[in-house]
Design an enzyme around this catalytic site. Structure first.
Site, mmCIF file in Angstrom:
data_model
loop_
_atom_site.group_PDB
_atom_site.id
_atom_site.type_symbol
_atom_site.label_atom_id
_atom_site.label_comp_id
_atom_site.label_asym_id
_atom_site.label_seq_id
_atom_site.Cartn_x
_atom_site.Cartn_y
_atom_site.Cartn_z
ATOM 1 N N PHE A 38 -16.203 35.112 21.828
ATOM 2 C CA PHE A 38 -15.992 36.792 21.618
ATOM 3 C C PHE A 38 -17.146 37.397 22.531
ATOM 4 O O PHE A 38 -16.662 38.383 23.209
ATOM 5 C CB PHE A 38 -15.917 36.954 20.101
ATOM 6 C CG PHE A 38 -15.988 38.383 19.728
ATOM 7 C CD1 PHE A 38 -15.145 39.572 20.431
ATOM 8 C CD2 PHE A 38 -17.130 38.968 18.888
ATOM 9 C CE1 PHE A 38 -15.133 40.785 19.976
ATOM 10 C CE2 PHE A 38 -16.930 40.305 18.584
ATOM 11 C CZ PHE A 38 -16.202 41.113 19.108
ATOM 12 N N ALA A 142 -29.359 35.079 22.034
ATOM 13 C CA ALA A 142 -28.574 35.852 20.882
ATOM 14 C C ALA A 142 -28.552 35.343 19.682
ATOM 15 O O ALA A 142 -28.261 34.378 19.148
ATOM 16 C CB ALA A 142 -26.916 35.642 21.322
ATOM 17 N N TYR A 173 -26.377 27.763 10.127
ATOM 18 C CA TYR A 173 -26.785 28.840 11.125
ATOM 19 C C TYR A 173 -27.929 29.665 10.965
ATOM 20 O O TYR A 173 -28.497 29.883 11.850
ATOM 21 C CB TYR A 173 -25.367 29.627 10.822
ATOM 22 C CG TYR A 173 -25.132 30.818 11.834
ATOM 23 C CD1 TYR A 173 -24.837 30.549 13.141
ATOM 24 C CD2 TYR A 173 -25.034 32.069 11.400
ATOM 25 C CE1 TYR A 173 -24.696 31.725 14.097
ATOM 26 C CE2 TYR A 173 -25.160 33.201 12.455
ATOM 27 C CZ TYR A 173 -24.610 32.971 13.522
ATOM 28 O OH TYR A 173 -24.584 34.010 14.702
ATOM 29 N N TYR A 187 -41.904 29.576 23.986
ATOM 30 C CA TYR A 187 -41.893 29.642 25.493
ATOM 31 C C TYR A 187 -42.383 30.599 26.327
ATOM 32 O O TYR A 187 -43.059 30.746 27.281
ATOM 33 C CB TYR A 187 -40.363 29.216 25.768
ATOM 34 C CG TYR A 187 -39.913 27.787 26.151
ATOM 35 C CD1 TYR A 187 -40.064 27.000 27.339
ATOM 36 C CD2 TYR A 187 -40.029 26.954 24.915
ATOM 37 C CE1 TYR A 187 -39.871 25.879 27.455
ATOM 38 C CE2 TYR A 187 -39.723 25.692 25.186
ATOM 39 C CZ TYR A 187 -39.402 25.161 26.444
ATOM 40 O OH TYR A 187 -39.153 23.800 26.476
#
Length: 336
Positions: A38, A142, A173, A187
Site C-alpha cells: 500500500f 518505515a 510485529y 548502523y
C-alpha cells in the site's frame, strides 16, 4: 481525549532544526522494499513522477501484483521479486536511497506470518542497511506507532518508550519494528549510515487490500457488501487516521533533512472507533453496527504527538476523514 501526564519511559526530547526546503537536488536512484504494498506503491508513484529512478523489491507476502503492474512498463522502474530477509539481489548502479517498507502491517497478515514478519524486521532491515552502507546511500526505515504498544502516555511523543507485550499475539510485529529501529540507530552511530526513521500511525487510501483488517478498511468493505459494521469492544478505543498523500509528503520532506531520531507521521485528530463506524455508515448507507469482543493487546488509545514533524517538516494536518471517504467511495466501490 484528555492528555495524560505520565512521564515514565521518556528520554530527552529532541530539538530539530526546521527544514529550509523540500526540493530535491536532482534525479535520485532509489530502491524501495515492499514496493508492491500500500505505502510502497504510492512512494514508487511519487518518485517516478518527480523524475527519479526506482527499483522495487517485493515477494508479495502482503503486497499486490496489481500495484507492481501500475509501473511495470515505466522506463525508470525496475522490479525484483525477492524476500529481502534472505538478501537484496540488487546489482545495478550506485543507489542514493534504500527505503525499507517491506513487512506485513495489518494484524491478520502479520499474525498469519509471524516468523516472516520478525525476519523482515530483523534480517531484512540489516540487509537493507548493509546495501545502503555499501553504496554510501541513505537508509529510510518505515517503523510504526505499534512500538508504543498500549500506551500509558497520550498523545504519544517520540520520546515515549512504549508499553509493549513482548510475547503477545501482536509482538511479532511490534518487536520486529522495535528491533529494526535499534539496528538502524546502531548502523548510524557505529558505521555512519545516513538514516531516517518514521513511526507511521493509521493510514488509509487507495490500493489498500480489501482484507487489510484495519478499522477503516474493515468498515468500508463491510458497508460495500451490505454487512453490519463490526466494532470490537465498546468502540470507545481511539485512533487517528492519516490519508496516504499526507504520509508520502512527510516521507519526502524527511528525506531532505539530516535528522536521525524517529519521527511520528500521523494525523493528530482523534476519533473513537464507534465514531468512525457512524461516519462510514452515513456515507455508505450501510446497516447496523454490531459489537464483538476486543482482540488481545488491542491498544485502547492511539494518537500521535506531531510536534517534531511540525517543527522539522512544517507538516500541516486537517480533519478530513469524511471528505476523504467521500472521495474513496467510488474507487473502493469497484472492489465490491
Amino acid at each position: 481525549m484528555t492528555e495524560a501526564t505520565h512521564t515514565e519511559g521518556h528520554m530527552t526530547e529532541p530539538h530539530p532544526t526546521p527544514v529550509p526546503s523540500t526540493a530535491t537536488s536532482g534525479p535520485l536512484r532509489i530502491l524501495i522494499t515492499g514496493s508492491a504494498g500500500f505505502v510502497g506503491s504510492h512512494l514508487v508513484e511519487r518518485f517516478l513522477n518527480e523524475g527519479h529512478t526506482v527499483t522495487g523489491v517485493d515477494n508479495y507476502i502482503s503486497g499486490q501484483v496489481s500495484n507492481t503492474d501500475l509501473f511495470r512498463d515505466h522506463p525508470r522502474f525496475t522490479f525484483i521479486e525477492a524476500d529481502v530477509s534472505h538478501g537484496i539481489p540488487y546489482t545495478g548502479e550506485k543507489l542514493d536511497w534504500v527505503m525499507h517498507f517491506a513487512s506485513p502491517a495489518s494484524p491478520p497478515h502479520y499474525q498469519q506470518f509471524p516468523v516472516e514478519t520478525l525476519m523482515v524486521g530483523a534480517q531484512g532491515t540489516q540487509n537493507g542497511l548493509e546495501l545502503a552502507h555499501a553504496h554510501g546511500a541513505g537508509f529510510f526505515l518505515a517503523s510504526t506507532s505499534e512500538v508504543y504498544g498500549d500506551p500509558h502516555v497520550h498523545p504519544q511523543p517520540e520520546t515515549y518508550w512504549g508499553n509493549v507485550n513482548p510475547i503477545g499475539v501482536r509482538s511479532c510485529y511490534d518487536e520486529a519494528k522495535r528491533y529494526a529501529e535499534a539496528i538502524t540507530m546502531a548502523y548510524h552511530r557505529s558505521r555512519g549510515v545516513n538514516t531516517r526513521i518514521i513511526r507511521i500511525f493509521n493510514t488509509y487510501g487507495p490500493r489498500m487490500r480489501p482484507d487489510d483488517g484495519r478499522v477503516i478498511t474493515n468498515f468500508v468493505h463491510q458497508a460495500l457488501r451490505g454487512e453490519p459494521l463490526t466494532v470490537y469492544g465498546d468502540g470507545s478505543q481511539t485512533r487517528s487516521f492519516q490519508y496516504i498523500d499526507d504520509l508520502v509528503e512527510g516521507i519526502s520532506r524527511l528525506m531532505m533533512v539530516k535528522y536521525h531520531e524517529p519521527v511520528n507521521l500521523g494525523n493528530p485528530e482523534e476519533y473513537s472507533v464507534v465514531e468512525i463506524a457512524e461516519v462510514v455508515k452515513d456515507i455508505f448507507g450501510s446497516g447496523n453496527i454490531v459489537f464483538e469482543d476486543l482482540p488481545s493487546d488491542d491498544p485502547k488509545i492511539r494518537k500521535p504527538n506531531v510536534d517534531v514533524a511540525k517543527r522539522l517538516l512544517r507538516m500541516k494536518y486537517t480533519n478530513d476523514v469524511q471528505l476523504r471517504l467521500e472521495i474513496l467511495k467510488e474507487e473502493w466501490g469497484k472492489l465490491k
